[in-house]
Each structure stands twice: as C-alpha cells, then as structure tokens.
Design a protein around this motif. Structure first.
Motif, PDB file in Angstrom:
ATOM      1  N   ASN A  16       0.838  -1.207   0.000  1.00 27.77           N
ATOM      2  CA  ASN A  16       0.000   0.000   0.000  1.00 27.77           C
ATOM      3  C   ASN A  16       0.867   1.249   0.000  1.00 27.77           C
ATOM      4  O   ASN A  16       0.583   2.219  -0.701  1.00 27.77           O
ATOM      5  CB  ASN A  16      -0.910   0.025   1.234  1.00 27.77           C
ATOM      6  N   TYR A  20       0.986   4.732  -2.216  1.00 32.63           N
ATOM      7  CA  TYR A  20       0.969   6.080  -1.617  1.00 32.63           C
ATOM      8  C   TYR A  20       2.198   6.860  -2.062  1.00 32.63           C
ATOM      9  O   TYR A  20       2.106   8.039  -2.415  1.00 32.63           O
ATOM     10  CB  TYR A  20       0.965   6.015  -0.079  1.00 32.63           C
ATOM     11  N   GLU A 227     -11.075   7.112  -3.183  1.00 29.19           N
ATOM     12  CA  GLU A 227     -10.726   7.153  -1.762  1.00 29.19           C
ATOM     13  C   GLU A 227      -9.211   7.266  -1.589  1.00 29.19           C
ATOM     14  O   GLU A 227      -8.721   7.900  -0.667  1.00 29.19           O
ATOM     15  CB  GLU A 227     -11.244   5.913  -1.030  1.00 29.19           C
ATOM     16  N   THR A 231      -6.466   9.799   0.911  1.00 23.71           N
ATOM     17  CA  THR A 231      -5.368   9.322   1.757  1.00 23.71           C
ATOM     18  C   THR A 231      -4.037   9.900   1.276  1.00 23.71           C
ATOM     19  O   THR A 231      -3.207  10.330   2.082  1.00 23.71           O
ATOM     20  CB  THR A 231      -5.299   7.784   1.726  1.00 23.71           C
ATOM     21  N   THR A 232      -3.864   9.916  -0.047  1.00 26.27           N
ATOM     22  CA  THR A 232      -2.604  10.426  -0.587  1.00 26.27           C
ATOM     23  C   THR A 232      -2.392  11.899  -0.237  1.00 26.27           C
ATOM     24  O   THR A 232      -1.285  12.323   0.069  1.00 26.27           O
ATOM     25  CB  THR A 232      -2.564  10.232  -2.110  1.00 26.27           C
ATOM     26  N   ALA A 234      -3.410  13.326   2.412  1.00 29.36           N
ATOM     27  CA  ALA A 234      -2.965  13.330   3.805  1.00 29.36           C
ATOM     28  C   ALA A 234      -1.472  13.011   3.882  1.00 29.36           C
ATOM     29  O   ALA A 234      -0.724  13.659   4.621  1.00 29.36           O
ATOM     30  CB  ALA A 234      -3.775  12.335   4.613  1.00 29.36           C
ATOM     31  N   ALA A 258      -0.457   2.041   8.899  1.00 29.33           N
ATOM     32  CA  ALA A 258      -1.888   1.742   8.776  1.00 29.33           C
ATOM     33  C   ALA A 258      -2.127   0.242   8.810  1.00 29.33           C
ATOM     34  O   ALA A 258      -3.077  -0.235   9.448  1.00 29.33           O
ATOM     35  CB  ALA A 258      -2.454   2.351   7.499  1.00 29.33           C
ATOM     36  N   ASN A 270      -8.397   3.042   8.013  1.00 32.94           N
ATOM     37  CA  ASN A 270      -8.599   4.148   7.075  1.00 32.94           C
ATOM     38  C   ASN A 270      -8.496   5.517   7.719  1.00 32.94           C
ATOM     39  O   ASN A 270      -8.455   6.525   7.034  1.00 32.94           O
ATOM     40  CB  ASN A 270      -9.956   4.006   6.396  1.00 32.94           C
ATOM     41  N   THR A 271      -8.491   5.579   9.022  1.00 38.40           N
ATOM     42  CA  THR A 271      -8.514   6.880   9.685  1.00 38.40           C
ATOM     43  C   THR A 271      -7.189   7.250  10.311  1.00 38.40           C
ATOM     44  O   THR A 271      -6.907   8.411  10.535  1.00 38.40           O
ATOM     45  CB  THR A 271      -9.583   6.892  10.781  1.00 38.40           C
ATOM     46  N   VAL A 273      -4.349   7.547   9.227  1.00 40.99           N
ATOM     47  CA  VAL A 273      -3.587   8.543   8.480  1.00 40.99           C
ATOM     48  C   VAL A 273      -4.082   9.967   8.756  1.00 40.99           C
ATOM     49  O   VAL A 273      -3.294  10.902   8.846  1.00 40.99           O
ATOM     50  CB  VAL A 273      -3.591   8.208   6.975  1.00 40.99           C
ATOM     51  N   PHE A 274      -5.407  10.118   8.955  1.00 34.00           N
ATOM     52  CA  PHE A 274      -5.937  11.469   9.196  1.00 34.00           C
ATOM     53  C   PHE A 274      -5.658  11.931  10.620  1.00 34.00           C
ATOM     54  O   PHE A 274      -5.420  13.110  10.863  1.00 34.00           O
ATOM     55  CB  PHE A 274      -7.426  11.524   8.878  1.00 34.00           C
TER      56      PHE A 274
ATOM     57  N   GLN B 128     -12.878  13.625   7.254  1.00 35.33           N
ATOM     58  CA  GLN B 128     -12.663  12.192   7.059  1.00 35.33           C
ATOM     59  C   GLN B 128     -12.741  11.427   8.375  1.00 35.33           C
ATOM     60  O   GLN B 128     -13.241  10.318   8.441  1.00 35.33           O
ATOM     61  CB  GLN B 128     -11.309  11.948   6.389  1.00 35.33           C
TER      62      GLN B 128
END
Lengths: 296, 318
Positions: A16, A20, A227, A231-232, A234, A258, A270-271, A273-274, B128
């Motif tokens: 992954n 990215y 989606e 992420t990218t 971020a 992740a 999925n979160t 990263v944020f 998000q």
C-alpha cells in the motif's frame, strides 16, 4: 499477535505504501514545481489501470508493454490537460486548480464508467499479473506473493530515480530554477513553459504507472482512485507539501503504520492517516519534511 | 478589489438591486413547491443554506473548507437520532445545530492557523475522521445502513407528514438562517472579516487579530451548515453515510461557485440549479457525473463569478 502475522502486515503495508509513495511523489513534484494541487491525481491513476486494461482488450497487449505504454499515454493526457485547461488558471489562487481538477475527476470517473459499461459490459474488471510474477516467494521467515514484492521493488527504484534526477542532475537544476525564479531562468534562454508542462506530464505519468501496477491487485474500476486520493493528500501534507523525500518516506511509513494499526484494531486502518495528519499539523504546520511557507 | 468612491446615488442603487434580488428570490421560494416536488424544493432550501454557510467562510473570509460536510453531516445524524428518540422537531433541529457548533470549536481552533491549501487539507482531514466515526459507531449512526424511519411529530398544529407543510416550515427556518448570514456580512464584524481576507497584514496592523476573526467566522459558518443539515434530515426522513462523504464537501463548493461567491443570493441559486440539473439528468437517465463535472470545469474556467456575480457585473456596467 504473533510475529508471523505482523511481518505479513508489514509487507502488505509496504505494498500500500508503494502506491501512496508513487502517487504522493507525483503530487509533490507537481505541487512543488507548479503550485498545482492536483485533485485529479486519483482519476489519472485510475486511467493508468484502465488504459492497461483497454490496451489488453483492444490489442491483446500484456502487462509488460502496458507498463510502459499506459504511463506514457496518461502522461500525454496530462500534458494536454495542462496546456489546454490548467495553464489558464496560473496566477490565480491555488484553490481554483483544486476546484478545476475536482470537476475533472467527477467527469473522468463517470466517463470511464460509461465506456466500460458500453464497450466491455462491465463496471469492474480483474487484471491478471504476468506469468513470470505469479505465485509466491518464500523469504524464509514469510511467504509472500511475487507480484507484490515486484511492486514494492519497482516503486522504490522509481522513487529513487525521481529523487536523483531532481536533486542531483542538471535537468533537476533547470526544473528547480524554472519554478523558483521563472523570469531569471527565462533570461538564461530556457523555455520555462515547456519545462513546466513536462514536469506535469511526468508527475501524472507516475500516477499512471501506479495505476497499472495496482490493476492486478485491486482490479480495474472507475472509482478506484477516489478514496485513495484523499489518503494520498494526507500523506503529502504529513510529508510536507512539495517535498520529494517527504512524500516517499511518508508514503511507505503511512502504509506500514496503517497496516500494523489495522492488525491491532481493524476499524482504524482508514482513519489512522488522518489522525496522524492532524497531530503532525499541530506540531509542525508545514509537515515533517516541509519548509515553512515563508522560507521558500 | 477596486474601491470606488461611494456616492449616495450608488449606495441607493445597490440597495435597490439588493432588494430586487431579495424580492425575486422570496417570490420564487414561496411558490417553489407548486412548481416542483416539495421534497426537491426542500432540498434546495437545505443545500442553499448550506452553500450560504460555506460562502460565509470561502467568499467572505477567503478560507476554502474542503470538509464542510463534517458539520452538515454531524447535524443531520444528531437530528435524526433525536427524532428517533421521540424528540420534537425544533428540539431535534436545535440539538443537531448545537452538535455542529460543538464539533466546530476544536476543528476551527486547529485549522484557522493554517493558510491556503493547508487549510483545505486539514478541514478535509477532520471531515474524514468524522466520516469514519459515522461508519463505525453503528449504534448511533446505523453504519452502512444509515438512519431511517424516524418520526416527525407535529408542532404547533402543523402536520409534518404533509410535504408541503414541511416545505413552508423549512422555508421559515431557512429565512432565519439566511438572515443571520446576511446580518453577519453587513455587520462591522463582516466588514473586518473582508478586510482580513483582502490583506491580512494590513488588517493586523490596524489592530485586528486575523485568527480570531477567522475562528468566529468558522463557528458561524459551521453552525449555519449544521442548521442546514438538520433541515435536510427533516426533509428527507433518511440519513446515509453520503452526508459526511468528501463528495458532499465538494458539491457545496460547486453550488456556491456556480451561483456566485460573495453574493449571498448566489449560493442559493447555485444550489437550486445543481439540484434541478441533477433531477433532470436522473429522470432522463443521463450520466450525472459527466454533466456535473463538465459544468464544474466550465464554471471554474470561464464563469468564476457565477450566475449572480455575472448578472450583477452586467447591471453595474449599464
């Protein structure tokens, strides 16, 4: 959790992370050089995968020729887009580039969906890796699919080459000069406009390459970039917008974090990263590898 | 921005133009449920108010939030949750709006320190996180299924099972929200906000604290977006994950741009145009994304002042 499982997660995270890194590398090159926030990067990644699929359907081209051709085609699309549309917004606030490319994303995704439905009667298609890369490798401590190892390796090589070209070569020096001081660079007889277009083409070509590489893992579908691009973004912000090194290192690191996080607490994948991004921005508003806005 | 001397005649004419827009928009909104389905009409009110709230931040403060779905969505969920737990419509709406404000405090505090594209990115990141929360917290949000089938108990003798009644109630709420936005812009606070937007250093040097203005503007904007989100829930009777999706954040930008930023009436008209366009496309079974994407591209390239901005410019030149 046992070590075996953890190692597998680390490798999956690296896969992954490879995507990215390739995507955020392209974004970083484009933002660093052109100040364009290319929201369309995810759609161009999808176009890379779709082009490989379509080349296979129309001309029977396999993975290897597509791996070269699809990024070239996507890069060419990028050049046309930059010349015809994006260049009209230079000198305006970067927000307008973001908004234009957001609109182009909606357009491209649904266009590809229509084409897939009408030409191939599918809205999602599997794509097989070449025979030479099917099967698994026993690394001694872990057994891992050959194709995924290839993705990690190729992404590392491409990232290294991009970094070397930009930081260490004359070409890189011209590009950096063109963006930092276009007027002085022009005075040296360098056609800045051509270089800017070229950089944009190479940046989106990287997205196209990532798309072809992703096709055998995630299969080809019109919204595969939707989606991923969030992420990218971020990743790019965490690494420091425009920092080549930052985007590559952060890309792989976020992938691994992740995946490991997901093994410990699945819903967080999925979160994470944020959350990471919010923390980094609090501590270092310009990102881990970025220079403060004023210092550029 | 060019500053022209403000003659009395000019000011009077501007006031007339504003009144004309207000009366025109008012008449259209009053007869709207006779022209199109009342549910679609109510959608236009909710999205219109959402776009006005967004424009308060984007147009008047120069901050492009790419995560405004966070406030719209939070309020939509909380409103639905309260209605599902037997609360009356006003209580549920106030609860939803309050929740949006509550969420906005930390988000605003953390994000107004960033500028330009960084601001867009950090607002997106918070949205998000909320979107993740909505997906995971299934007891409250219904996860993938969303919330539906909640009651809308009558209020002051109004029967909310009738969609036309619902529309006119929503119109009253919309008017309150629009008036708050209008007063905010026309107030000294609104003037200072625009000064900060136009030249932050200069505003600072005459004694304004830019971040405090942006912070307050963010809170007002988020609260109004919350009010709009509760209207949306009230109108539809269903809440899904789409309300916190980043596409929702993008959509409100598009509506605002299409109608015209900093025009206040524009965002409402933009919301109406986008929703009507989408309705026509879906009914005719045409690809929605291709057409809306194309409209977006054309607006950003050639039509940045939007419908109202273009008409106003045209009127001014005459």
């Amino acid at each position: 959790m046992n070590t075996q499982l953890l190692l597998i997660q680390v490798f999956n995270g690296l896969v992954n992370g490879a995507f990215y890194a390739l995507l955020s590398l392209g974004l970083a090159v484009i933002f660093g050089m052109l100040r364009i926030v290319n929201f369309m990067h995810g759609a161009l990644y999808m176009l890379g995968a779709f082009t490989a699929f379509a080349l296979g359907q129309a001309f029977g081209l396999g993975f290897w020729p597509s791996l070269i051709l699809a990024p070239l085609i996507v890069g060419l699309i990028g050049v046309v887009l930059e010349r015809s549309l994006l260049s009209r917004l230079y000198g305006l606030e970067p927000s307008y580039n973001l908004l234009l490319t957001f609109g182009l994303t909606l357009l491209t995704q649904d266009l590809v969906k229509q084409v897939m439905l009408s030409q191939y009667a599918v809205s999602s298609a599997p794509y097989t890796p070449p025979a030479a890369l099917s099967g698994v490798v026993n690394l001694g401590f872990v057994v891992f699919p050959k194709y995924r190892l290839f993705v990690i390796g190729l992404a590392l090589v491409v990232c290294l080459i991009t970094w070397l070209v930009i930081e260490k070569t004359r070409v890189g020096a011209i590009i950096r000069a063109s963006t930092e001081n276009p007027n002085v660079t022009r005075a040296f007889g360098i056609d800045v406009g051509k270089w800017v277009t070229g950089v944009f083409g190479v940046g989106v070509g990287l997205a196209g390459l990532a798309g072809v590489l992703a096709a055998p893992i995630y299969s080809v579908e019109p919204y595969m970039g939707a989606e991923l691009i969030i992420t990218t973004f971020a990743v790019v912000v965490i690494g420091g917008m425009g920092s080549i090194l930052g985007s590559v290192v952060t890309g792989f690191a976020v992938g691994v974090l992740a995946a490991v996080g997901a093994a410990l607490y699945p819903p967080i994948a999925n979160t994470l990263v944020f959350i990471l991004m919010a923390i980094v921005l609090l501590v270092r508003p310009s990102g881990l590898f970025g220079l403060p806005e004023g210092a550029r | 921005m060019t500053v022209l001397p403000r003659t009395a005649a000019r000011t009077a004419r501007e006031r007339n133009v504003r009144a004309a827009w207000l009366i025109g928009l008012g008449i259209v909104l009053l007869i709207l449920p006779r022209l199109i389905y009342p549910v679609l009409a109510l959608d236009i009110l909710a999205w219109g108010l959402f776009a006005v709230a967004f424009d308060l931040l984007f147009g008047f403060s120069g901050l492009l939030s790419f995560g405004h779905a966070a406030f719209w969505g939070t309020s939509a969920y909380v409103t639905a949750f309260l209605l599902g737990h037997g609360q009356s419509v006003p209580v549920a709406m106030l609860g939803g709006t309050g929740a949006a404000l509550l969420i906005a405090v930390p988000v605003a505090f953390l994000s107004v320190r960033s500028v330009g594209i960084y601001f867009s990115m950090i607002t997106l990141a918070f949205a998000q996180m909320l979107s993740f929360l909505a997906l995971q917290w299934t007891d409250v949000t219904g996860g993938e299924n969303g919330l539906q089938g909640f009651a809308r108990p009558g209020f002051l003798g109004l029967d909310f099972s009738d969609s036309v009644t619902r529309y006119y109630f929503a119109l009253a709420v919309f008017a309150v929200g629009f008036y708050i936005a209008y007063r905010t812009i026309r107030s000294p606070f609104g003037q200072a906000l625009q000064a900060v937007r136009d030249n932050e250093q200069r505003a600072q040097s005459i004694g304004y604290n830019p971040n405090r203005f942006k912070f307050t503007a963010f809170l007002i904007s988020a609260t109004l977006a919350g009010l709009a989100g509760s209207l949306y829930t009230f109108g539809h009777g269903v809440v899904s994950l789409e309300v916190v999706n980043w596409r929702t954040s993008g959509e409100v930008v598009m509506m605002t741009l299409l109608g015209g930023t900093t025009t206040l009436f524009g965002p409402v008209i933009g919301a109406g145009l986008v929703l009507l366009l989408r309705d026509v496309l879906t009914t005719a079974n045409l690809p929605v994304g291709i057409v809306t994407g194309l409209v977006f591209v054309l607006v950003v390239l050639f039509f940045r002042r939007g419908v109202v901005g273009t008409v106003q410019g045209w009127l001014r030149r005459r």
